[in-house]
Design a protein around this motif. Sequence first.
Motif, PDB file in Angstrom:
ATOM      1  N   VAL A 167       3.821  -3.703  -4.410  1.00  0.00           N
ATOM      2  CA  VAL A 167       3.874  -3.614  -2.926  1.00  0.00           C
ATOM      3  C   VAL A 167       2.799  -4.562  -2.353  1.00  0.00           C
ATOM      4  O   VAL A 167       2.925  -5.613  -1.529  1.00  0.00           O
ATOM      5  CB  VAL A 167       3.873  -2.294  -2.351  1.00  0.00           C
ATOM      6  N   GLU A 168       1.623  -4.615  -3.085  1.00  0.00           N
ATOM      7  CA  GLU A 168       0.581  -5.206  -2.437  1.00  0.00           C
ATOM      8  C   GLU A 168       0.827  -6.750  -3.072  1.00  0.00           C
ATOM      9  O   GLU A 168       0.615  -7.745  -1.989  1.00  0.00           O
ATOM     10  CB  GLU A 168      -0.760  -5.026  -3.353  1.00  0.00           C
TER      11      GLU A 168
ATOM     12  N   TYR B 117      10.246   0.396  -3.053  1.00  0.00           N
ATOM     13  CA  TYR B 117      10.622   1.396  -3.779  1.00  0.00           C
ATOM     14  C   TYR B 117      11.940   1.833  -4.063  1.00  0.00           C
ATOM     15  O   TYR B 117      12.591   1.822  -5.273  1.00  0.00           O
ATOM     16  CB  TYR B 117       9.927   2.980  -3.633  1.00  0.00           C
TER      17      TYR B 117
ATOM     18  N   GLN C 200       2.029   9.315  -4.325  1.00  0.00           N
ATOM     19  CA  GLN C 200       1.145   8.309  -5.153  1.00  0.00           C
ATOM     20  C   GLN C 200       0.625   6.943  -4.033  1.00  0.00           C
ATOM     21  O   GLN C 200      -0.533   6.595  -3.990  1.00  0.00           O
ATOM     22  CB  GLN C 200       1.595   7.758  -6.611  1.00  0.00           C
ATOM     23  N   HIS C 201       1.678   6.560  -3.570  1.00  0.00           N
ATOM     24  CA  HIS C 201       1.307   5.456  -2.714  1.00  0.00           C
ATOM     25  C   HIS C 201       0.682   5.802  -1.468  1.00  0.00           C
ATOM     26  O   HIS C 201      -0.246   5.137  -1.074  1.00  0.00           O
ATOM     27  CB  HIS C 201       2.720   4.804  -2.196  1.00  0.00           C
TER      28      HIS C 201
ATOM     29  N   PRO D  87      -1.247   9.472 -14.047  1.00  0.00           N
ATOM     30  CA  PRO D  87      -0.511   8.513 -14.851  1.00  0.00           C
ATOM     31  C   PRO D  87       0.376   7.616 -13.773  1.00  0.00           C
ATOM     32  O   PRO D  87       1.138   8.306 -12.868  1.00  0.00           O
ATOM     33  CB  PRO D  87       0.457   9.082 -16.038  1.00  0.00           C
ATOM     34  N   ARG D  88       0.562   6.428 -14.068  1.00  0.00           N
ATOM     35  CA  ARG D  88       1.051   5.497 -13.337  1.00  0.00           C
ATOM     36  C   ARG D  88       2.390   5.132 -14.030  1.00  0.00           C
ATOM     37  O   ARG D  88       2.430   4.723 -15.177  1.00  0.00           O
ATOM     38  CB  ARG D  88       0.353   4.437 -12.781  1.00  0.00           C
ATOM     39  N   LYS D  89       3.343   4.754 -12.995  1.00  0.00           N
ATOM     40  CA  LYS D  89       4.630   4.387 -13.658  1.00  0.00           C
ATOM     41  C   LYS D  89       4.768   2.708 -13.583  1.00  0.00           C
ATOM     42  O   LYS D  89       4.633   2.396 -12.443  1.00  0.00           O
ATOM     43  CB  LYS D  89       5.874   5.096 -12.929  1.00  0.00           C
TER      44      LYS D  89
ATOM     45  N   TYR E   8       6.408  -0.934 -14.244  1.00  0.00           N
ATOM     46  CA  TYR E   8       7.893  -1.585 -14.521  1.00  0.00           C
ATOM     47  C   TYR E   8       7.645  -2.677 -15.419  1.00  0.00           C
ATOM     48  O   TYR E   8       6.962  -3.454 -15.143  1.00  0.00           O
ATOM     49  CB  TYR E   8       8.357  -1.887 -13.021  1.00  0.00           C
TER      50      TYR E   8
ATOM     51  N   LYS F 179      14.090   0.990  -7.650  1.00  0.00           N
ATOM     52  CA  LYS F 179      15.050   2.057  -8.206  1.00  0.00           C
ATOM     53  C   LYS F 179      16.280   1.487  -8.509  1.00  0.00           C
ATOM     54  O   LYS F 179      16.939   1.637  -9.434  1.00  0.00           O
ATOM     55  CB  LYS F 179      15.053   3.317  -7.365  1.00  0.00           C
TER      56      LYS F 179
ATOM     57  N   TYR G  63       2.762  -1.337 -11.531  1.00  0.00           N
ATOM     58  CA  TYR G  63       3.084  -0.013 -10.918  1.00  0.00           C
ATOM     59  C   TYR G  63       3.570  -0.199  -9.578  1.00  0.00           C
ATOM     60  O   TYR G  63       3.162  -1.416  -8.952  1.00  0.00           O
ATOM     61  CB  TYR G  63       2.039   1.134 -11.334  1.00  0.00           C
TER      62      TYR G  63
ATOM     63  N   TYR H  78       2.453   0.727  -6.341  1.00  0.00           N
ATOM     64  CA  TYR H  78       1.613   0.182  -5.221  1.00  0.00           C
ATOM     65  C   TYR H  78       1.080  -1.110  -5.547  1.00  0.00           C
ATOM     66  O   TYR H  78       1.140  -2.038  -4.668  1.00  0.00           O
ATOM     67  CB  TYR H  78       0.466   1.309  -5.377  1.00  0.00           C
TER      68      TYR H  78
END
Lengths: 455, 105
Positions: B29-30, B44, A50-51, B68-70, B72, B48, B24, B26
């Motif tokens: 991370v941004e 990631y 996805q990333h 769908p996005r996961k 947190y 986890k 989520y 990404y």
Amino acid sequence: MDQGHALRTSIKGIYQGGSMDKREFIERLKQSLSVLQEDELRDILDEYEQHIDMKVESGLTESEAIADFGSLPELTAEILEAYHVRADYAARQDGRERYEPGGGSSALQKDKKGGKDILKNGTAICKHACIALGKGIRKGGLWLAAFLLWLWRQVKKPFIWFWNMGKKAFGALKSRREREEERLSETPISPSASDPIEQITYSELDSISALDSTLELDSTSAPEASSALETLSASESSSAPESMSAPESVSAPTYAASLEIKSKTRSAAGSVARPATEPATKQATRPATEPATKQATRPATEPATKQAVRPAAKPASRSPRRTSSRTSFSGAFRHMVKSVGRGITRMVTMGIGAALWCIRMAWNACCIGGSLLIAVCGLFFLYGLGVCLILLKEGYPMTGVTLGCFGLVLCAFSATGFGFSLLWRRRSTEKPCLAAGADPVKDTDELEKEDKPYA
Amino acid sequence: MNAQFKKGVLELIVLESVRQKDMYGYELVEEVSKVVDVNEGTIYPLLKRLTNEHYFETYLRESTEGPPRKYYHVTAAGILYRDQLEKEWVELSEKVSRFLKEQKA
């Protein structure tokens, strides 16, 4: 900024050994993380996929997006660290060496050395275990033998007690019977219709004389009888002819002596126990085997004999007559009491025999049942021993459990053998007892046989 | 920035970011990249690990732009852990700053 990012991406691509697309990256990442569970692996791969897609949507190529992740082994190590998994383990799973240079070979050498050490230690452990096992078996055997000996003595005690009790009871019974037999042999034979004195021959005079010594003669009749006999012998010797004086085979003194003994015997027997159903004079004047010639001359001497003997014999002959009814009644009563006693004794004997038989059967049943039960347990332990040996061979630490199972197997089968040997020993010990005639059952049979004449 | 520094404070930054709002991967991370220059691949595994230690919980939310996005979401334990990390970081930074000032003086 864009130029710097592009430069960094290109450097990362060179570092990774060339660019790769998303599918290849996902595939290699999947192989690197194969140590993880399937759902966890799927979750992580979806995240990275996805990333990459989002990066591509933002205007970067797949290679540039993948290059931002850095080195694949470092990425794999970080991911596995998050799962508390050693990265070198995963690398070995992939068929690669460890990340540290030379680490794989050293690990292999360590493994080989460890294997040799394990082999050496295993041999030493087996050696010590065998020695300890031998000592344990020897010591255990001694203890077991001592325990079994003690147990055998404890178990034997009640049986010995029962045996002695039975022996004592049968011994008492036997001695009583012997006493009765002796008493019956001492008492004279019951009178018959004919006079038993007539049946006495000259050859039995010796036995009669022997019996005479045991009997007590009447003090009053003995002198009279002796005087009468003297008179008789004098008249016989003076008046009788030669042909009639004595039997040919017996001389005159001997005949006189026999007459004397016979008169003594008759008077004593009449006074002691003889139920005198005949007059004493008859006893005195009837020699059993007297010759006919002698009987013909007897009337000459008869008055003298009658005068001499009658006063002595009459008192002796009356008292047995009176006591005969009493003795017959008492004898019947005594016989009845004896019969009842014998019956009670026989019942008690049979009861003791039945009790002994029941105890013996219960003992044998206990021995057999217990032995079979322990044998079944021993088979289970044997099965466990086999399983433990297999697990031990596979490398599981089962030495102690295996030795324990072995010991249990030995104990179980030893106990089984002991139980059956107890049964066998009892049977073997019965034979000498039977031979010695001490068996209560045999004694009962013998007593029954002995009782038959009395019945 | 030194990699060890970044690794030490990365947990605190991620926890604080997620505490502000659910994110989520990404997006997170941004957000982290705005603070420290970090390898994107390392976020990631950190997410986890924090999830496995029950500082985060995840849920899926439908997206109009793709699958769908996961997302947190920080838990109460995560908040406590974040406060502890902040306290340690402040103490450490103060001590280091004081030390550096003393050394300069």
